[in-house]
Design a protein around this motif. Structure first.
Motif, PDB file in Angstrom:
ATOM      1  N   ASP A 196      -2.269 -11.667  -9.074  1.00  0.00           N
ATOM      2  CA  ASP A 196      -2.631 -10.261  -9.252  1.00  0.00           C
ATOM      3  C   ASP A 196      -1.338  -9.547  -9.650  1.00  0.00           C
ATOM      4  O   ASP A 196      -0.463  -9.319  -8.823  1.00  0.00           O
ATOM      5  N   GLU A 197      -1.207  -9.217 -10.937  1.00  0.00           N
ATOM      6  CA  GLU A 197       0.051  -8.681 -11.448  1.00  0.00           C
ATOM      7  C   GLU A 197      -0.191  -7.431 -12.292  1.00  0.00           C
ATOM      8  O   GLU A 197      -1.104  -7.387 -13.118  1.00  0.00           O
ATOM      9  N   THR A 198       0.649  -6.415 -12.072  1.00  0.00           N
ATOM     10  CA  THR A 198       0.627  -5.207 -12.895  1.00  0.00           C
ATOM     11  C   THR A 198       2.052  -4.867 -13.305  1.00  0.00           C
ATOM     12  O   THR A 198       2.969  -4.882 -12.470  1.00  0.00           O
ATOM     13  N   VAL A 199       2.229  -4.568 -14.590  1.00  0.00           N
ATOM     14  CA  VAL A 199       3.529  -4.180 -15.136  1.00  0.00           C
ATOM     15  C   VAL A 199       3.397  -2.767 -15.701  1.00  0.00           C
ATOM     16  O   VAL A 199       2.598  -2.515 -16.606  1.00  0.00           O
TER      17      VAL A 199
ATOM     18  N   TRP B 181      -0.098   0.275  -4.838  1.00  0.00           N
ATOM     19  CA  TRP B 181      -0.238  -1.180  -4.976  1.00  0.00           C
ATOM     20  C   TRP B 181      -0.940  -1.707  -3.730  1.00  0.00           C
ATOM     21  O   TRP B 181      -0.406  -1.653  -2.639  1.00  0.00           O
ATOM     22  N   ARG B 182      -2.153  -2.184  -3.907  1.00  0.00           N
ATOM     23  CA  ARG B 182      -2.942  -2.730  -2.792  1.00  0.00           C
ATOM     24  C   ARG B 182      -2.749  -4.244  -2.766  1.00  0.00           C
ATOM     25  O   ARG B 182      -2.968  -4.912  -3.774  1.00  0.00           O
ATOM     26  N   LEU B 183      -2.391  -4.768  -1.593  1.00  0.00           N
ATOM     27  CA  LEU B 183      -1.984  -6.166  -1.520  1.00  0.00           C
ATOM     28  C   LEU B 183      -3.141  -7.117  -1.238  1.00  0.00           C
ATOM     29  O   LEU B 183      -3.473  -7.957  -2.061  1.00  0.00           O
ATOM     30  N   ASN B 184      -3.739  -7.013  -0.067  1.00  0.00           N
ATOM     31  CA  ASN B 184      -4.735  -7.996   0.363  1.00  0.00           C
ATOM     32  C   ASN B 184      -6.102  -7.725  -0.256  1.00  0.00           C
ATOM     33  O   ASN B 184      -6.443  -6.590  -0.597  1.00  0.00           O
ATOM     34  N   ARG B 185      -6.882  -8.787  -0.359  1.00  0.00           N
ATOM     35  CA  ARG B 185      -8.270  -8.707  -0.817  1.00  0.00           C
ATOM     36  C   ARG B 185      -9.159  -9.397   0.219  1.00  0.00           C
ATOM     37  O   ARG B 185      -8.674  -9.838   1.261  1.00  0.00           O
TER      38      ARG B 185
ATOM     39  N   LEU C  90      -0.344 -14.947  -5.047  1.00  0.00           N
ATOM     40  CA  LEU C  90       0.795 -14.154  -5.511  1.00  0.00           C
ATOM     41  C   LEU C  90       0.297 -12.814  -6.040  1.00  0.00           C
ATOM     42  O   LEU C  90      -0.593 -12.766  -6.894  1.00  0.00           O
ATOM     43  N   THR C  91       0.840 -11.731  -5.513  1.00  0.00           N
ATOM     44  CA  THR C  91       0.598 -10.405  -6.072  1.00  0.00           C
ATOM     45  C   THR C  91       1.960  -9.800  -6.388  1.00  0.00           C
ATOM     46  O   THR C  91       2.903  -9.913  -5.604  1.00  0.00           O
ATOM     47  N   ARG C  92       2.042  -9.166  -7.565  1.00  0.00           N
ATOM     48  CA  ARG C  92       3.342  -8.723  -8.042  1.00  0.00           C
ATOM     49  C   ARG C  92       3.165  -7.433  -8.835  1.00  0.00           C
ATOM     50  O   ARG C  92       2.180  -7.253  -9.548  1.00  0.00           O
TER      51      ARG C  92
END
Length: 660
Positions: free
Chosen positions: A54-57, A168-172, A178-180
């Protein structure tokens, strides 16, 4: 909270099959190959599905232009989870665009399915909204999913925004390998990260970019009675801010709660100018009213009557916080929460009453993180009305600078003037004034202010049938809930609803007759029911009648509770009382009944008693619950208390036939 995990051997084998099994590796981007390989690092045991990446730039300019590149990858090990093989990208017409959509399905057998823009379609995000620029671009690959497939996608969103904050929400609700997130701010700007709800992340900065990541996150799923998700799901709030004299450009900065309040002032106050039509309507509504509060109530009820319509326009530029001019809202007689608030404030200004726009969280106002000043913690607008210091009403709050104020929600059509919906009690509200320094606490109601009282008079026959008359009296928050149920249903639907309530415990009811007395201004809802019951008393060998006086449930908590939990349990402030008077049929006497019960903790108190008085069995019970959020480590206390309540309420009364 349920934790799903995944198996090292299974994932390692799948990783090798994906990397080596399909012929054309060039059809899969490097980031996806890397995400698949990362599965071999997993140290947890089996899960139905996994988020691999899960990645956002973000790239942000000082003029508000922002580019977001999003990459996601899921491994779907159970076909019941193939809903993850869908892409729904939100965008706002005129302010944002979606481009470069690419998606892939990697079959466990080695086949690769590739998707692009031609496989997508656009749809309105909310078809119920009268005015909305929100759209969704969708893609659905569920038909190509097999057990063990990987679905991945990548797209770019370009938008214009005045906001300098991100979340930025971490857990699902499935594990995340990996979340970044990475952010490149404007030149001369920096980024501050505020971890919330226990978020634990690693910083990985480089050059002008700021980056954070988290690995091997457990799944978090809600539990019965748990708080709203934003109260326990870990997330990080980001603030972009200029350094070394750099220009702030067009971006809104929120370094303090006063900044947020000032933003509310700028977006709301200019929209409250009254028109001639508004002034004439105010004159009409307050005609004959003497006291100021009486006039305020008349105007508040008018604003409450304005039709609610969802309006979602110019959101990226602050439109979600800025109402339409009050004159427009008045003319068309509809609007959303901020529009109705602006109209009421405009009308109050016509009688020289000071008022403020108020930001609040509609789902539950109690869960506001004071460590991160942000308008993004709110999603609803109500009104604060300045009142005299001696005023006495439930919905009063007090600010050290602004003094005593009455909170009123024009959107809540079932809530009387002077009250607030129960979900706001014990929470926080931010008053839109340049003089406030932080959110204002909202007092918690005492249990007696949210009460339900029942009285049942049951004429029992020797065969176990009965004629019953019930009286229900709801007050405060309980009255609001009872009223909402009543107004949403037609007369036949409401009658059927009441009949189901009477028969849920196995007692059968004839057609019922009911009478409602809804005294909204007194925050009281009364309901009388008359009916015939069969099976209220169970005959045993023609010698005994066994009956359970408290056959109407209080929707006891233990009916859906697990043996353990990982999330807090929310108990609302409420008082419940019930008296059941059962006439003893001729030829019978009370053979046995349970002993009185008294159980008390710091979060609740329960009492139950039985008496035989003048040929009747009088059964009483009461449950007083104080507003509490119990941590998971106290769950055993919770279970112990409510198990005692549950057993006591199910205890029978035994009547015996008098022998001739």
């Amino acid at each position: 909270m349920l934790v799903r995990k995944f198996g090292r051997v299974y994932l390692a084998c799948l990783a090798l099959s994906f990397i080596c099994g399909y012929a054309d590796a060039s059809r899969v981007p490097a980031w996806l190959s890397s995400a698949i390989q990362s599965k071999t690092q997993a140290s947890n045991a089996a899960a139905s599905s996994v988020c691999l990446l899960d990645e956002t730039v973000y790239t942000v300019a000082s003029n508000g232009k922002r580019t977001e590149v999003i990459r996601m990858a899921y491994q779907i090990n159970d076909l019941s989870d193939r809903g993850y093989a869908r892409l729904e990208v939100g965008f706002e017409e005129g302010y944002s665009s979606v481009s470069e959509i690419k998606a892939w399905v990697l079959d466990p057998g080695g086949k690769v399915y590739k998707y692009n823009k031609k496989d997508t379609w656009d749809i309105a995000s909310d078809v119920r909204s009268l005015h909305s620029q929100l759209m969704e671009r969708r893609l659905d690959a569920q038909g190509d999913i097999r057990e063990g497939s990987v679905f991945a996608y990548e797209y770019t969103v370009t938008k214009k925004s005045i906001f300098s904050q991100m979340i930025w929400r971490l857990n699902r609700n499935i594990p995340v390998l990996l979340t970044r997130v990475s952010i490149e701010p404007p030149p001369g700007w920096a980024v501050k990260a505020t971890p919330l709800n226990g978020a634990q992340v690693q910083e990985k900065h480089g050059g002008r970019s700021y980056a954070w990541e988290a690995r091997n996150l457990e799944a978090i799923e809600g539990e019965a009675g748990s708080p709203v998700a934003r109260a326990y799901l870990p997330f990080v709030g980001f603030d972009l801010y200029p350094e070394d004299g750099a220009s702030k450009g067009s971006l809104e900065l929120f370094s303090s709660w006063n900044d947020v309040a000032r933003f509310d002032v700028r977006t709301n106050d200019s929209q409250t100018e009254p028109s001639d039509g508004i002034r004439r309507k105010v004159t009409e509504l307050v005609n004959g009213k003497t006291g100021v509060l009486e006039k305020v109530e008349a105007l508040a009820e008018y604003a409450q009557s304005v039709n609610y319509v969802s309006i979602q326009t110019d959101l990226s530029m602050g439109g979600g916080y800025k109402p339409f001019p009050a004159a427009e809202v008045f003319e068309r007689h509809y609007g959303d929460c901020k529009d109705k608030a602006a109209l009421l404030r405009s009308m109050l200004g016509c009688i020289d009453v000071v008022s403020y726009a108020v930001s609040i969280a509609s789902e539950d106002a109690a869960y506001l993180d004071l460590n991160w000043p942000s308008p993004r913690q709110f999603d609803h607008c109500i009104v604060a009305i300045a009142v005299e210091p001696e005023s006495k009403m439930q919905a009063l709050v007090e600010d050290a600078v602004l003094g005593k104020m009455l909170l009123f929600d024009p959107t809540s059509q079932n809530t009387p003037f002077g009250m607030l919906p129960q979900r706001y009690h014990g929470g926080f509200a931010l008053v839109g004034s340049e003089r406030v320094t932080g959110p204002t606490p909202i007092p918690q109601a005492v249990p007696e202010q949210n009460s339900e009282k029942r009285t049942a008079r049951i004429e029992l026959m020797g065969d176990g049938s009965a004629v019953a008359a019930f009286e229900f009296e709801y007050k405060g928050g309980r009255a609001l809930a009872a009223r909402a149920t009543h107004v949403k249903k037609s007369e036949p639907e409401y009658s059927e609803f009441l009949k189901r309530r009477l028969t849920d415990s196995g007692v059968q009811s004839s057609e019922i007759q009911y009478l409602v007395d809804d005294r909204i201004k007194e925050a009281t809802f009364e309901l009388d029911i008359e009916c015939n019951l069969s099976g209220f008393g169970r005959s045993m060998r023609n010698k005994f009648l066994l009956l359970k006086p408290f056959f109407l449930t209080w929707q006891e908590r233990l009916s859906h509770e697990a043996d353990s939990r990982a999330l807090p349990y929310v108990i609302r402030s409420e008082m419940k009382e019930e008296e059941v008077i059962v006439s003893i049929p001729e030829g019978f006497y009370v053979e046995d009944h349970a002993e009185p019960v008294f159980v008390e903790t710091d979060f609740a108190r329960f009492e139950l008693s039985y008496q035989v008085v003048d040929g009747d069995v009088v059964c009483k019970r009461s449950l007083r619950e104080s507003a509490t959020t119990l941590p998971p480590e106290r769950y055993d206390e919770f279970l112990s208390f409510y198990e005692q309540v549950y057993r006591a309420c199910k205890a029978p009364v035994l009547l015996a036939r008098i022998e001739q």
